[in-house]
Design a protein around this motif. Structure first.
Motif, mmCIF file in Angstrom:
data_model
loop_
_atom_site.group_PDB
_atom_site.id
_atom_site.type_symbol
_atom_site.label_atom_id
_atom_site.label_comp_id
_atom_site.label_asym_id
_atom_site.label_seq_id
_atom_site.Cartn_x
_atom_site.Cartn_y
_atom_site.Cartn_z
ATOM 1 N N PHE A 45 15.116 -28.688 -31.894
ATOM 2 C CA PHE A 45 15.645 -28.001 -30.723
ATOM 3 C C PHE A 45 14.676 -27.043 -30.037
ATOM 4 O O PHE A 45 15.035 -26.434 -29.029
ATOM 5 C CB PHE A 45 16.908 -27.235 -31.110
ATOM 6 N N SER A 46 13.477 -26.879 -30.577
ATOM 7 C CA SER A 46 12.519 -25.970 -29.951
ATOM 8 C C SER A 46 12.289 -26.362 -28.492
ATOM 9 O O SER A 46 12.076 -27.533 -28.172
ATOM 10 C CB SER A 46 11.187 -26.015 -30.712
ATOM 11 N N GLY A 47 12.364 -25.374 -27.621
ATOM 12 C CA GLY A 47 12.141 -25.613 -26.200
ATOM 13 C C GLY A 47 13.400 -25.859 -25.399
ATOM 14 O O GLY A 47 13.344 -25.892 -24.165
ATOM 15 N N LEU A 48 14.551 -26.016 -26.068
ATOM 16 C CA LEU A 48 15.809 -26.245 -25.360
ATOM 17 C C LEU A 48 16.571 -24.937 -25.187
ATOM 18 O O LEU A 48 16.415 -24.000 -25.966
ATOM 19 C CB LEU A 48 16.680 -27.235 -26.136
ATOM 20 N N THR A 49 17.424 -24.891 -24.171
ATOM 21 C CA THR A 49 18.290 -23.731 -23.999
ATOM 22 C C THR A 49 19.380 -23.740 -25.071
ATOM 23 O O THR A 49 19.706 -24.770 -25.656
ATOM 24 C CB THR A 49 18.968 -23.739 -22.621
ATOM 25 N N GLN A 50 19.966 -22.566 -25.312
ATOM 26 C CA GLN A 50 21.059 -22.482 -26.283
ATOM 27 C C GLN A 50 22.239 -23.340 -25.858
ATOM 28 O O GLN A 50 22.911 -23.967 -26.687
ATOM 29 C CB GLN A 50 21.489 -21.027 -26.453
ATOM 30 N N GLU A 51 22.501 -23.382 -24.567
ATOM 31 C CA GLU A 51 23.612 -24.190 -24.076
ATOM 32 C C GLU A 51 23.403 -25.665 -24.411
ATOM 33 O O GLU A 51 24.337 -26.368 -24.827
ATOM 34 C CB GLU A 51 23.764 -24.016 -22.559
ATOM 35 N N ARG A 52 22.163 -26.143 -24.271
ATOM 36 C CA ARG A 52 21.870 -27.546 -24.569
ATOM 37 C C ARG A 52 21.975 -27.808 -26.067
ATOM 38 O O ARG A 52 22.480 -28.865 -26.485
ATOM 39 C CB ARG A 52 20.480 -27.907 -24.053
ATOM 40 N N ILE A 53 21.528 -26.870 -26.882
ATOM 41 C CA ILE A 53 21.651 -27.016 -28.333
ATOM 42 C C ILE A 53 23.114 -27.145 -28.725
ATOM 43 O O ILE A 53 23.495 -28.003 -29.532
ATOM 44 C CB ILE A 53 20.993 -25.825 -29.057
ATOM 45 N N SER A 106 9.216 -20.625 -18.391
ATOM 46 C CA SER A 106 9.976 -20.626 -19.646
ATOM 47 C C SER A 106 11.421 -21.016 -19.428
ATOM 48 O O SER A 106 11.980 -20.821 -18.344
ATOM 49 C CB SER A 106 9.915 -19.215 -20.259
ATOM 50 N N ASN A 107 12.034 -21.550 -20.477
ATOM 51 C CA ASN A 107 13.480 -21.794 -20.447
ATOM 52 C C ASN A 107 14.282 -20.544 -20.752
ATOM 53 O O ASN A 107 15.506 -20.532 -20.587
ATOM 54 C CB ASN A 107 13.860 -22.885 -21.458
ATOM 55 N N SER A 108 13.642 -19.493 -21.238
ATOM 56 C CA SER A 108 14.353 -18.245 -21.519
ATOM 57 C C SER A 108 14.729 -17.541 -20.220
ATOM 58 O O SER A 108 14.113 -17.767 -19.174
ATOM 59 C CB SER A 108 13.484 -17.315 -22.366
ATOM 60 N N SER A 109 15.721 -16.665 -20.311
ATOM 61 C CA SER A 109 16.112 -15.876 -19.145
ATOM 62 C C SER A 109 15.076 -14.796 -18.866
ATOM 63 O O SER A 109 14.276 -14.425 -19.744
ATOM 64 C CB SER A 109 17.467 -15.212 -19.401
ATOM 65 N N THR A 110 15.104 -14.266 -17.648
ATOM 66 C CA THR A 110 14.192 -13.174 -17.313
ATOM 67 C C THR A 110 14.436 -11.974 -18.212
ATOM 68 O O THR A 110 13.482 -11.307 -18.646
ATOM 69 C CB THR A 110 14.357 -12.769 -15.842
ATOM 70 N N ASP A 111 15.696 -11.681 -18.506
ATOM 71 C CA ASP A 111 16.002 -10.529 -19.362
ATOM 72 C C ASP A 111 15.367 -10.688 -20.741
ATOM 73 O O ASP A 111 14.772 -9.744 -21.275
ATOM 74 C CB ASP A 111 17.514 -10.359 -19.507
ATOM 75 N N ARG A 112 15.491 -11.881 -21.319
ATOM 76 C CA ARG A 112 14.903 -12.085 -22.645
ATOM 77 C C ARG A 112 13.382 -12.096 -22.579
ATOM 78 O O ARG A 112 12.705 -11.569 -23.461
ATOM 79 C CB ARG A 112 15.410 -13.377 -23.275
ATOM 80 N N LEU A 113 12.837 -12.690 -21.547
ATOM 81 C CA LEU A 113 11.379 -12.689 -21.393
ATOM 82 C C LEU A 113 10.848 -11.260 -21.313
ATOM 83 O O LEU A 113 9.813 -10.934 -21.909
ATOM 84 C CB LEU A 113 10.984 -13.479 -20.138
ATOM 85 N N ARG A 114 11.571 -10.426 -20.605
ATOM 86 C CA ARG A 114 11.126 -9.033 -20.509
ATOM 87 C C ARG A 114 11.165 -8.356 -21.879
ATOM 88 O O ARG A 114 10.278 -7.570 -22.214
ATOM 89 C CB ARG A 114 11.976 -8.268 -19.503
ATOM 90 N N ILE A 115 12.186 -8.643 -22.686
ATOM 91 C CA ILE A 115 12.282 -8.062 -24.024
ATOM 92 C C ILE A 115 11.040 -8.404 -24.850
ATOM 93 O O ILE A 115 10.389 -7.522 -25.419
ATOM 94 C CB ILE A 115 13.548 -8.560 -24.749
ATOM 95 N N VAL A 116 10.727 -9.693 -24.937
ATOM 96 C CA VAL A 116 9.624 -10.101 -25.817
ATOM 97 C C VAL A 116 8.270 -9.738 -25.239
ATOM 98 O O VAL A 116 7.338 -9.391 -25.977
ATOM 99 C CB VAL A 116 9.702 -11.608 -26.144
ATOM 100 N N LEU A 117 8.135 -9.800 -23.928
ATOM 101 C CA LEU A 117 6.842 -9.512 -23.309
ATOM 102 C C LEU A 117 6.540 -8.024 -23.296
ATOM 103 O O LEU A 117 5.374 -7.619 -23.451
ATOM 104 C CB LEU A 117 6.795 -10.086 -21.892
ATOM 105 N N GLU A 118 7.550 -7.201 -23.112
ATOM 106 C CA GLU A 118 7.305 -5.761 -23.161
ATOM 107 C C GLU A 118 6.980 -5.312 -24.582
ATOM 108 O O GLU A 118 6.083 -4.487 -24.787
ATOM 109 C CB GLU A 118 8.495 -4.986 -22.604
ATOM 110 N N ARG A 119 7.674 -5.859 -25.587
ATOM 111 C CA ARG A 119 7.388 -5.478 -26.963
ATOM 112 C C ARG A 119 5.954 -5.834 -27.359
ATOM 113 O O ARG A 119 5.316 -5.109 -28.120
ATOM 114 C CB ARG A 119 8.371 -6.152 -27.923
ATOM 115 N N THR A 120 5.452 -6.944 -26.836
ATOM 116 C CA THR A 120 4.120 -7.415 -27.201
ATOM 117 C C THR A 120 3.047 -7.000 -26.189
ATOM 118 O O THR A 120 1.912 -7.462 -26.256
ATOM 119 C CB THR A 120 4.121 -8.944 -27.347
ATOM 120 N N LYS A 121 3.445 -6.141 -25.237
ATOM 121 C CA LYS A 121 2.520 -5.614 -24.223
ATOM 122 C C LYS A 121 1.917 -6.718 -23.339
ATOM 123 O O LYS A 121 0.770 -6.636 -22.899
ATOM 124 C CB LYS A 121 1.404 -4.787 -24.887
#
Length: 227
Positions: A45-53, A106-121
């Motif tokens: 399932f890597s690369g798929l949205t949660q809805e598709r999974i 990315s298939n992730s939402s903007t909100d989630r992308l911001r979470i991971v990208l801000e944490r990792t600078k």
């Protein structure tokens, strides 16, 4: 043909988040009575949205998801990502050396992308060119090619002059369908035996496991023809 643009998937390429998502999903599915290893989730399932999974698991195994499942999964994964996710080793060094324009698709939402990208600078190293497939253009997610075509359009660059870095079969298929040059990446914690072969079969021209190799690949592709 020289390259003019590099488009990155995010999860499993820039940030080591796929393994976090797989472990979260495995734990939640176990509560529903469905046993699956995180490793199998990564493979399938890597690369798929949660809805598709969820759609696939319902069709294949008759799983019935509670009405609040998607929201609970989102909250739990976001919390774990805020606390645990790390950058893929070498990502900042790679970006320091990469001279071409770049963006995230990315298939992730903007909100989630911001979470991971801000944490990792990494947020400030890409914004405003952070494209969530479900929120831009046609809003079709991978394996549809649309988000990669959208990324190319934003930079007025032909797909054949665009390099895509992807870690999932579905993502590679999307980039290849868009007509981009595709490099598979197997440097995340979720990588599995046969991962590189699977990406090659999906359309990757080559596969790497170190992000620091990306600038060299960009140079090499100028002299390569897709085979």
């Amino acid at each position: 043909m020289p390259l003019s643009l590099v488009l990155f998937d995010c999860d499993g390429v820039l940030v080591d988040s796929e393994i976090v998502a797989s472990r979260t999903d495995a734990a939640l599915l176990k509560e529903l009575g469905y046993e699956i290893d995180p490793e199998e989730i990564s493979v399938r399932f890597s690369g798929l949205t949660q809805e598709r999974i969820m759609e696939l698991l319902t069709a294949e195994h008759g799983l019935r998801f509670p009405d609040d499942y998607r929201e609970r999964q989102r909250r739990e994964l976001d919390d774990r990502l805020r606390a645990e996710v790390e950058a893929i080793p070498g990502v900042h060094e790679m970006l320091d050396k990469l001279e071409l324009p770049r963006a995230i698709c990315s298939n992730s939402s903007t909100d989630r992308l911001r979470i991971v990208l801000e944490r990792t600078k990494l947020w400030d190293r890409f914004r405003p060119y952070v494209f969530a497939a479900g929120e831009v253009g046609t809003k079709r997610t991978k394996p549809a090619p649309d988000v990669y075509l959208f990324g190319c359009e934003q930079f007025e660059t032909a797909p054949r002059e665009t390099l895509v870095l992807e870690d999932s079969v579905h993502g590679v298929a999307a980039a290849a369908a868009a007509g981009c040059r595709v490099v598979g990446f197997v440097g995340g914690s979720h990588t599995y035996p046969g991962h590189a072969d699977a990406l090659t079969e999906a359309g990757a021209e080559t596969v790497i496991r170190r992000l620091v190799d990306v600038p060299g690949v960009v140079d090499a592709f100028a002299g390569w023809e897709n085979v």
